[in-house]
Write an enzyme that holds these catalytic residues in place. Structure first.
Site, PDB file in Angstrom:
ATOM      1  N   GLY A 143       0.820  -1.198   0.000  1.00  0.00           N
ATOM      2  CA  GLY A 143       0.000   0.000   0.000  1.00  0.00           C
ATOM      3  C   GLY A 143       0.856   1.251   0.000  1.00  0.00           C
ATOM      4  N   SER A 145       0.843   3.965  -3.278  1.00  0.00           N
ATOM      5  CA  SER A 145       0.223   5.047  -4.047  1.00  0.00           C
ATOM      6  C   SER A 145      -1.144   5.415  -3.491  1.00  0.00           C
ATOM      7  CB  SER A 145       0.081   4.635  -5.512  1.00  0.00           C
ATOM      8  OG  SER A 145       1.339   4.367  -6.086  1.00  0.00           O
ATOM      9  N   GLU A 260      12.338  -4.597  -4.508  1.00  0.00           N
ATOM     10  CA  GLU A 260      11.374  -4.688  -5.600  1.00  0.00           C
ATOM     11  C   GLU A 260      12.016  -4.409  -6.949  1.00  0.00           C
ATOM     12  OE1 GLU A 260       7.206  -2.511  -7.013  1.00  0.00           O
ATOM     13  OE2 GLU A 260       7.897  -2.337  -4.944  1.00  0.00           O
ATOM     14  N   GLU A 378      10.759   8.914 -14.169  1.00  0.00           N
ATOM     15  CA  GLU A 378      11.270  10.191 -13.670  1.00  0.00           C
ATOM     16  C   GLU A 378      11.836  10.045 -12.258  1.00  0.00           C
ATOM     17  OE1 GLU A 378       8.490  10.734 -16.918  1.00  0.00           O
ATOM     18  OE2 GLU A 378       8.304   9.682 -15.013  1.00  0.00           O
TER      19      GLU A 378
END
Length: 391
Positions: A143, A145, A260, A378
Protein backbone atom coordinates in the site's frame (compact mmCIF):
# COMPACT_ATOMS: atom_id res chain seq x y z
CA UNK A 1 27.53 13.67 -20.98
CA UNK A 2 26.92 14.34 -17.29
CA UNK A 3 25.99 10.70 -16.74
CA UNK A 4 29.09 9.46 -18.58
CA UNK A 5 31.29 11.79 -16.53
CA UNK A 6 29.65 10.66 -13.30
CA UNK A 7 30.23 7.00 -14.18
CA UNK A 8 33.92 7.72 -14.82
CA UNK A 9 34.23 9.64 -11.56
CA UNK A 10 32.34 6.98 -9.64
CA UNK A 11 35.10 4.61 -10.66
CA UNK A 12 35.63 0.96 -9.97
CA UNK A 13 32.44 0.01 -8.03
CA UNK A 14 30.11 0.95 -10.88
CA UNK A 15 32.43 -0.48 -13.53
CA UNK A 16 32.63 -3.73 -11.58
CA UNK A 17 28.83 -3.87 -11.46
CA UNK A 18 28.64 -3.61 -15.25
CA UNK A 19 31.36 -6.19 -15.97
CA UNK A 20 31.20 -8.51 -12.94
CA UNK A 21 31.24 -12.25 -13.65
CA UNK A 22 28.64 -14.14 -11.64
CA UNK A 23 29.79 -17.38 -10.02
CA UNK A 24 26.67 -19.53 -10.46
CA UNK A 25 26.15 -22.26 -7.82
CA UNK A 26 26.75 -25.91 -8.65
CA UNK A 27 23.09 -26.59 -7.94
CA UNK A 28 21.94 -24.30 -10.80
CA UNK A 29 21.45 -27.01 -13.49
CA UNK A 30 19.35 -29.19 -11.19
CA UNK A 31 17.26 -26.22 -10.09
CA UNK A 32 16.62 -25.20 -13.68
CA UNK A 33 15.48 -28.69 -14.56
CA UNK A 34 13.23 -28.84 -11.50
CA UNK A 35 11.50 -25.58 -12.43
CA UNK A 36 11.10 -26.58 -16.08
CA UNK A 37 9.48 -29.84 -15.04
CA UNK A 38 7.02 -28.08 -12.72
CA UNK A 39 6.09 -25.57 -15.40
CA UNK A 40 5.60 -28.31 -18.01
CA UNK A 41 3.40 -30.30 -15.63
CA UNK A 42 1.28 -27.21 -14.98
CA UNK A 43 0.54 -27.08 -18.70
CA UNK A 44 -0.09 -23.38 -19.45
CA UNK A 45 0.15 -23.25 -23.25
CA UNK A 46 -1.53 -19.92 -24.11
CA UNK A 47 1.34 -17.56 -25.04
CA UNK A 48 -0.75 -14.47 -24.24
CA UNK A 49 -1.34 -15.69 -20.69
CA UNK A 50 2.38 -16.45 -20.37
CA UNK A 51 3.36 -12.88 -21.32
CA UNK A 52 3.92 -10.50 -18.38
CA UNK A 53 3.48 -13.60 -16.24
CA UNK A 54 4.43 -12.19 -12.85
CA UNK A 55 1.05 -10.44 -12.73
CA UNK A 56 -0.92 -13.66 -13.41
CA UNK A 57 -2.18 -15.18 -10.16
CA UNK A 58 -2.58 -18.94 -9.87
CA UNK A 59 -2.73 -20.02 -6.20
CA UNK A 60 -2.54 -23.71 -7.13
CA UNK A 61 0.77 -23.18 -8.91
CA UNK A 62 2.09 -21.05 -6.02
CA UNK A 63 1.29 -23.90 -3.63
CA UNK A 64 3.17 -26.33 -5.91
CA UNK A 65 6.23 -24.12 -5.73
CA UNK A 66 5.91 -23.98 -1.95
CA UNK A 67 5.68 -27.77 -1.72
CA UNK A 68 8.79 -28.04 -3.87
CA UNK A 69 10.79 -25.72 -1.60
CA UNK A 70 11.04 -23.01 -4.25
CA UNK A 71 9.50 -20.20 -2.17
CA UNK A 72 11.21 -18.64 0.83
CA UNK A 73 14.44 -20.08 -0.49
CA UNK A 74 16.83 -17.76 1.38
CA UNK A 75 14.91 -17.50 4.66
CA UNK A 76 15.69 -19.24 7.98
CA UNK A 77 14.28 -22.74 8.37
CA UNK A 78 12.80 -21.58 11.67
CA UNK A 79 10.23 -19.61 9.65
CA UNK A 80 9.64 -22.16 6.91
CA UNK A 81 12.53 -21.12 4.69
CA UNK A 82 15.27 -23.22 3.14
CA UNK A 83 18.48 -21.22 3.78
CA UNK A 84 19.65 -21.35 0.19
CA UNK A 85 21.63 -18.64 -1.56
CA UNK A 86 20.44 -15.51 -3.35
CA UNK A 87 21.87 -16.85 -6.61
CA UNK A 88 19.96 -20.12 -6.25
CA UNK A 89 16.79 -18.09 -5.82
CA UNK A 90 17.73 -16.02 -8.85
CA UNK A 91 18.05 -19.16 -10.97
CA UNK A 92 14.52 -20.22 -9.96
CA UNK A 93 12.80 -16.90 -10.62
CA UNK A 94 14.67 -16.46 -13.91
CA UNK A 95 13.40 -19.84 -15.12
CA UNK A 96 9.85 -19.10 -13.98
CA UNK A 97 9.75 -15.75 -15.75
CA UNK A 98 11.39 -16.99 -18.95
CA UNK A 99 8.80 -19.76 -19.14
CA UNK A 100 5.91 -17.36 -18.44
CA UNK A 101 4.78 -19.27 -15.35
CA UNK A 102 1.78 -17.77 -13.44
CA UNK A 103 3.60 -16.55 -10.33
CA UNK A 104 1.58 -13.43 -9.57
CA UNK A 105 -0.20 -14.72 -6.46
CA UNK A 106 2.90 -15.16 -4.29
CA UNK A 107 5.26 -12.82 -6.14
CA UNK A 108 5.22 -9.73 -3.91
CA UNK A 109 5.08 -11.72 -0.68
CA UNK A 110 8.07 -13.89 -1.62
CA UNK A 111 10.08 -11.08 -3.19
CA UNK A 112 9.78 -8.34 -0.57
CA UNK A 113 7.07 -8.67 2.07
CA UNK A 114 8.45 -11.71 3.90
CA UNK A 115 12.05 -10.40 3.85
CA UNK A 116 10.76 -7.14 5.31
CA UNK A 117 8.82 -9.00 8.00
CA UNK A 118 11.88 -11.10 8.85
CA UNK A 119 14.03 -8.00 9.18
CA UNK A 120 11.63 -5.68 11.02
CA UNK A 121 8.61 -7.64 12.20
CA UNK A 122 7.85 -8.69 15.74
CA UNK A 123 7.62 -12.37 16.52
CA UNK A 124 3.82 -12.43 16.22
CA UNK A 125 3.91 -11.03 12.69
CA UNK A 126 6.71 -13.33 11.58
CA UNK A 127 5.05 -16.47 12.94
CA UNK A 128 1.67 -15.57 11.49
CA UNK A 129 2.72 -14.77 7.93
CA UNK A 130 6.19 -15.93 6.90
CA UNK A 131 5.77 -19.74 7.07
CA UNK A 132 2.47 -19.49 5.16
CA UNK A 133 4.20 -17.46 2.44
CA UNK A 134 6.90 -20.11 2.16
CA UNK A 135 4.17 -22.73 1.68
CA UNK A 136 2.61 -20.67 -1.11
CA UNK A 137 -0.55 -20.14 0.95
CA UNK A 138 -0.36 -16.44 1.92
CA UNK A 139 -0.02 -13.51 -0.48
CA UNK A 140 0.71 -9.82 0.06
CA UNK A 141 0.18 -6.43 -1.54
CA UNK A 142 1.95 -3.13 -0.98
CA UNK A 143 0.00 0.00 0.00
CA UNK A 144 1.93 2.99 -1.32
CA UNK A 145 0.22 5.05 -4.05
CA UNK A 146 -2.77 7.22 -3.20
CA UNK A 147 -5.29 9.20 -5.27
CA UNK A 148 -3.94 12.53 -6.46
CA UNK A 149 -0.36 11.84 -5.34
CA UNK A 150 1.04 10.32 -8.54
CA UNK A 151 4.65 9.29 -7.91
CA UNK A 152 4.96 11.64 -4.91
CA UNK A 153 5.11 8.92 -2.28
CA UNK A 154 5.81 11.40 0.51
CA UNK A 155 2.37 12.98 0.10
CA UNK A 156 0.72 10.07 1.95
CA UNK A 157 -2.58 11.05 3.58
CA UNK A 158 -3.90 7.69 4.81
CA UNK A 159 -3.68 8.02 8.59
CA UNK A 160 -3.13 5.88 11.65
CA UNK A 161 -4.17 7.23 15.04
CA UNK A 162 -3.78 5.64 18.43
CA UNK A 163 -6.86 4.62 20.39
CA UNK A 164 -5.76 2.94 23.60
CA UNK A 165 -3.88 -0.22 22.64
CA UNK A 166 -5.08 -0.07 19.06
CA UNK A 167 -4.35 1.81 15.86
CA UNK A 168 -7.20 3.09 13.70
CA UNK A 169 -6.53 3.33 9.95
CA UNK A 170 -8.46 5.71 7.68
CA UNK A 171 -7.82 6.47 4.01
CA UNK A 172 -7.34 4.99 0.57
CA UNK A 173 -4.67 3.34 -1.57
CA UNK A 174 -4.79 3.00 -5.34
CA UNK A 175 -3.04 1.00 -8.10
CA UNK A 176 -2.53 -1.74 -5.52
CA UNK A 177 -1.34 -4.79 -7.43
CA UNK A 178 -2.94 -8.07 -6.37
CA UNK A 179 -4.99 -6.68 -3.47
CA UNK A 180 -7.94 -8.82 -4.56
CA UNK A 181 -6.00 -12.07 -4.02
CA UNK A 182 -3.85 -10.95 -1.07
CA UNK A 183 -4.16 -11.94 2.57
CA UNK A 184 -2.41 -8.87 3.96
CA UNK A 185 -1.04 -5.48 2.98
CA UNK A 186 2.06 -3.68 4.17
CA UNK A 187 0.88 -0.07 4.07
CA UNK A 188 2.73 3.20 4.45
CA UNK A 189 0.55 5.61 6.43
CA UNK A 190 0.87 8.89 8.33
CA UNK A 191 1.04 8.00 12.02
CA UNK A 192 1.86 11.48 13.37
CA UNK A 193 -0.87 14.06 13.02
CA UNK A 194 0.33 17.30 11.43
CA UNK A 195 3.53 15.80 10.07
CA UNK A 196 4.59 16.48 6.50
CA UNK A 197 6.46 14.75 3.71
CA UNK A 198 8.81 11.94 4.83
CA UNK A 199 8.41 12.65 8.55
CA UNK A 200 5.79 10.95 10.71
CA UNK A 201 5.23 7.90 8.48
CA UNK A 202 4.97 4.31 9.66
CA UNK A 203 4.30 0.91 8.13
CA UNK A 204 1.50 -1.39 9.25
CA UNK A 205 0.60 -4.97 8.43
CA UNK A 206 -3.12 -4.95 7.63
CA UNK A 207 -5.05 -8.22 7.14
CA UNK A 208 -7.20 -7.84 4.04
CA UNK A 209 -10.15 -9.46 5.81
CA UNK A 210 -10.08 -6.95 8.68
CA UNK A 211 -13.41 -5.14 9.23
CA UNK A 212 -13.44 -1.85 7.34
CA UNK A 213 -11.10 -2.94 4.52
CA UNK A 214 -12.70 -3.00 1.07
CA UNK A 215 -11.23 -3.62 -2.38
CA UNK A 216 -12.53 -2.33 -5.71
CA UNK A 217 -11.10 -3.55 -9.03
CA UNK A 218 -9.36 -1.40 -11.63
CA UNK A 219 -9.74 -3.17 -14.97
CA UNK A 220 -7.12 -2.45 -17.64
CA UNK A 221 -7.43 -2.08 -21.43
CA UNK A 222 -7.23 -5.84 -21.95
CA UNK A 223 -10.05 -6.54 -19.50
CA UNK A 224 -7.62 -7.94 -16.94
CA UNK A 225 -7.90 -7.22 -13.23
CA UNK A 226 -4.46 -6.64 -11.74
CA UNK A 227 -4.76 -3.24 -10.02
CA UNK A 228 -7.17 -2.19 -7.27
CA UNK A 229 -8.38 0.61 -5.07
CA UNK A 230 -8.29 -0.23 -1.36
CA UNK A 231 -10.35 1.68 1.21
CA UNK A 232 -9.85 1.79 4.99
CA UNK A 233 -12.81 2.87 7.08
CA UNK A 234 -12.24 2.76 10.84
CA UNK A 235 -9.93 -0.26 10.49
CA UNK A 236 -8.80 -1.26 13.97
CA UNK A 237 -5.44 -2.98 14.38
CA UNK A 238 -3.63 -4.22 17.48
CA UNK A 239 -0.42 -2.51 18.54
CA UNK A 240 1.50 -5.50 17.16
CA UNK A 241 0.46 -4.54 13.61
CA UNK A 242 3.09 -1.77 13.58
CA UNK A 243 6.01 -2.94 11.42
CA UNK A 244 9.43 -1.82 12.54
CA UNK A 245 9.81 1.54 14.28
CA UNK A 246 7.07 4.16 14.52
CA UNK A 247 7.99 7.16 12.40
CA UNK A 248 10.62 5.24 10.39
CA UNK A 249 8.22 4.21 7.64
CA UNK A 250 9.84 6.27 4.91
CA UNK A 251 13.26 4.68 5.40
CA UNK A 252 11.74 1.21 5.65
CA UNK A 253 9.60 1.63 2.53
CA UNK A 254 12.45 2.92 0.39
CA UNK A 255 14.64 -0.01 1.48
CA UNK A 256 11.80 -2.34 0.50
CA UNK A 257 11.65 -0.74 -2.95
CA UNK A 258 15.30 -1.69 -3.47
CA UNK A 259 14.24 -5.33 -3.19
CA UNK A 260 11.37 -4.69 -5.60
CA UNK A 261 13.63 -3.17 -8.25
CA UNK A 262 16.45 -5.70 -8.26
CA UNK A 263 15.02 -8.79 -9.96
CA UNK A 264 14.93 -10.13 -13.52
CA UNK A 265 11.22 -9.32 -13.79
CA UNK A 266 12.38 -5.82 -14.72
CA UNK A 267 13.49 -6.98 -18.17
CA UNK A 268 11.70 -10.31 -18.74
CA UNK A 269 8.07 -9.16 -18.91
CA UNK A 270 8.15 -9.26 -22.74
CA UNK A 271 10.38 -12.34 -23.04
CA UNK A 272 7.57 -14.58 -24.31
CA UNK A 273 7.13 -12.17 -27.22
CA UNK A 274 10.85 -12.27 -27.97
CA UNK A 275 10.81 -16.07 -28.02
CA UNK A 276 7.83 -16.04 -30.38
CA UNK A 277 9.77 -13.63 -32.59
CA UNK A 278 12.73 -16.03 -32.64
CA UNK A 279 10.43 -18.88 -33.76
CA UNK A 280 8.84 -16.72 -36.44
CA UNK A 281 12.16 -15.38 -37.73
CA UNK A 282 13.59 -18.91 -37.91
CA UNK A 283 11.02 -19.80 -40.55
CA UNK A 284 11.73 -16.71 -42.65
CA UNK A 285 14.61 -15.66 -44.87
CA UNK A 286 14.50 -12.06 -43.71
CA UNK A 287 17.78 -10.31 -42.82
CA UNK A 288 15.92 -7.49 -41.03
CA UNK A 289 14.19 -9.94 -38.70
CA UNK A 290 17.47 -11.77 -38.07
CA UNK A 291 19.14 -8.47 -37.21
CA UNK A 292 16.35 -7.57 -34.78
CA UNK A 293 16.61 -10.96 -33.06
CA UNK A 294 20.37 -10.51 -32.70
CA UNK A 295 20.00 -7.02 -31.28
CA UNK A 296 17.36 -8.01 -28.74
CA UNK A 297 19.28 -11.13 -27.70
CA UNK A 298 22.46 -9.11 -27.10
CA UNK A 299 20.59 -6.55 -25.01
CA UNK A 300 18.84 -9.28 -23.00
CA UNK A 301 22.14 -10.99 -22.27
CA UNK A 302 23.70 -7.75 -21.06
CA UNK A 303 20.71 -6.99 -18.83
CA UNK A 304 20.86 -10.53 -17.47
CA UNK A 305 24.50 -10.12 -16.45
CA UNK A 306 23.72 -6.78 -14.81
CA UNK A 307 20.67 -8.13 -12.99
CA UNK A 308 22.49 -11.26 -11.82
CA UNK A 309 25.35 -9.14 -10.50
CA UNK A 310 22.82 -7.39 -8.26
CA UNK A 311 21.84 -10.80 -6.87
CA UNK A 312 25.53 -11.59 -6.36
CA UNK A 313 25.97 -8.39 -4.34
CA UNK A 314 22.93 -9.26 -2.22
CA UNK A 315 24.46 -12.71 -1.63
CA UNK A 316 27.59 -10.99 -0.30
CA UNK A 317 25.52 -8.88 2.07
CA UNK A 318 26.03 -5.66 0.10
CA UNK A 319 23.36 -3.04 -0.63
CA UNK A 320 23.16 -2.60 -4.42
CA UNK A 321 20.34 -0.02 -4.31
CA UNK A 322 21.86 2.16 -7.03
CA UNK A 323 22.69 -0.78 -9.27
CA UNK A 324 19.21 -2.26 -8.86
CA UNK A 325 17.67 1.07 -9.85
CA UNK A 326 19.83 1.26 -12.98
CA UNK A 327 18.78 -2.27 -13.97
CA UNK A 328 15.13 -1.34 -13.49
CA UNK A 329 15.43 1.73 -15.70
CA UNK A 330 17.31 -0.05 -18.50
CA UNK A 331 15.16 -3.18 -18.18
CA UNK A 332 11.90 -1.25 -18.39
CA UNK A 333 13.11 0.52 -21.54
CA UNK A 334 14.00 -2.84 -23.06
CA UNK A 335 10.78 -4.67 -22.27
CA UNK A 336 8.67 -1.70 -23.39
CA UNK A 337 10.57 -1.43 -26.67
CA UNK A 338 10.14 -5.08 -27.74
CA UNK A 339 6.41 -4.87 -28.66
CA UNK A 340 6.96 -1.69 -30.65
CA UNK A 341 9.96 -3.12 -32.51
CA UNK A 342 8.11 -6.34 -33.33
CA UNK A 343 5.07 -4.41 -34.54
CA UNK A 344 7.28 -2.37 -36.89
CA UNK A 345 9.21 -5.38 -38.23
CA UNK A 346 6.59 -8.10 -38.73
CA UNK A 347 3.88 -8.39 -41.38
CA UNK A 348 0.88 -9.29 -39.27
CA UNK A 349 -1.11 -10.06 -42.40
CA UNK A 350 0.98 -13.22 -42.61
CA UNK A 351 -1.10 -16.16 -41.33
CA UNK A 352 2.06 -17.66 -39.81
CA UNK A 353 2.37 -14.61 -37.55
CA UNK A 354 -1.00 -15.12 -35.83
CA UNK A 355 0.42 -16.12 -32.43
CA UNK A 356 3.12 -13.46 -32.61
CA UNK A 357 0.44 -10.90 -33.41
CA UNK A 358 -1.72 -11.89 -30.43
CA UNK A 359 1.15 -11.64 -27.93
CA UNK A 360 2.39 -8.37 -29.43
CA UNK A 361 -1.09 -6.82 -29.36
CA UNK A 362 -1.50 -7.75 -25.69
CA UNK A 363 1.89 -6.31 -24.69
CA UNK A 364 1.36 -3.11 -26.67
CA UNK A 365 -1.61 -2.46 -24.39
CA UNK A 366 -0.03 -3.33 -21.05
CA UNK A 367 3.64 -2.39 -21.53
CA UNK A 368 3.17 1.34 -20.76
CA UNK A 369 2.62 0.31 -17.14
CA UNK A 370 5.98 -1.49 -16.90
CA UNK A 371 7.85 1.72 -16.09
CA UNK A 372 5.29 2.65 -13.42
CA UNK A 373 5.78 -0.47 -11.29
CA UNK A 374 8.31 0.15 -8.54
CA UNK A 375 8.62 3.86 -9.36
CA UNK A 376 8.13 5.93 -12.49
CA UNK A 377 10.99 6.58 -14.88
CA UNK A 378 11.27 10.19 -13.67
CA UNK A 379 11.60 9.09 -10.05
CA UNK A 380 14.06 6.35 -10.96
CA UNK A 381 16.30 8.72 -12.92
CA UNK A 382 16.29 11.11 -9.97
CA UNK A 383 17.48 8.28 -7.68
CA UNK A 384 20.22 7.35 -10.14
CA UNK A 385 21.31 10.99 -10.45
CA UNK A 386 21.58 11.34 -6.66
CA UNK A 387 23.47 8.06 -6.42
CA UNK A 388 25.98 9.32 -8.98
CA UNK A 389 26.34 12.65 -7.23
CA UNK A 390 24.60 14.67 -9.94
CA UNK A 391 22.15 16.37 -7.56
Amino acid sequence: MRLARAVRERGEPLQTFVTETVDWPDTAPALREQVRTLVAEHGESDPVRRANSWTKADPAFSRKLGEAGLLGMTWPTEYGGHERSQLERYVVIEELLAAGAPVGAHWIADRQSAPLLLRLGNEELKRRWVPAIARGEAYACIGLSEPGSGSDLASVRTSARRDGNEWVIEGQKVWTTGAHVSHFMIALVRSEAGSERQAGLSQFVIPMDAPGVSVRPIVDLTGAHEFNEVFFENVRLPASALLGVEGEGWKQATAELSLERSGPERYLSSMVLFLELVRHAGAKDDPALAQLVGRLAAEAWTLRLMSASVAAKLARGEDPALEATIVKDLGNSYEQAIPQLVQAAVDFGDAEAEVLHAVCFYLLQVSPSFSLRGGTREIIKGIIARGLGLR
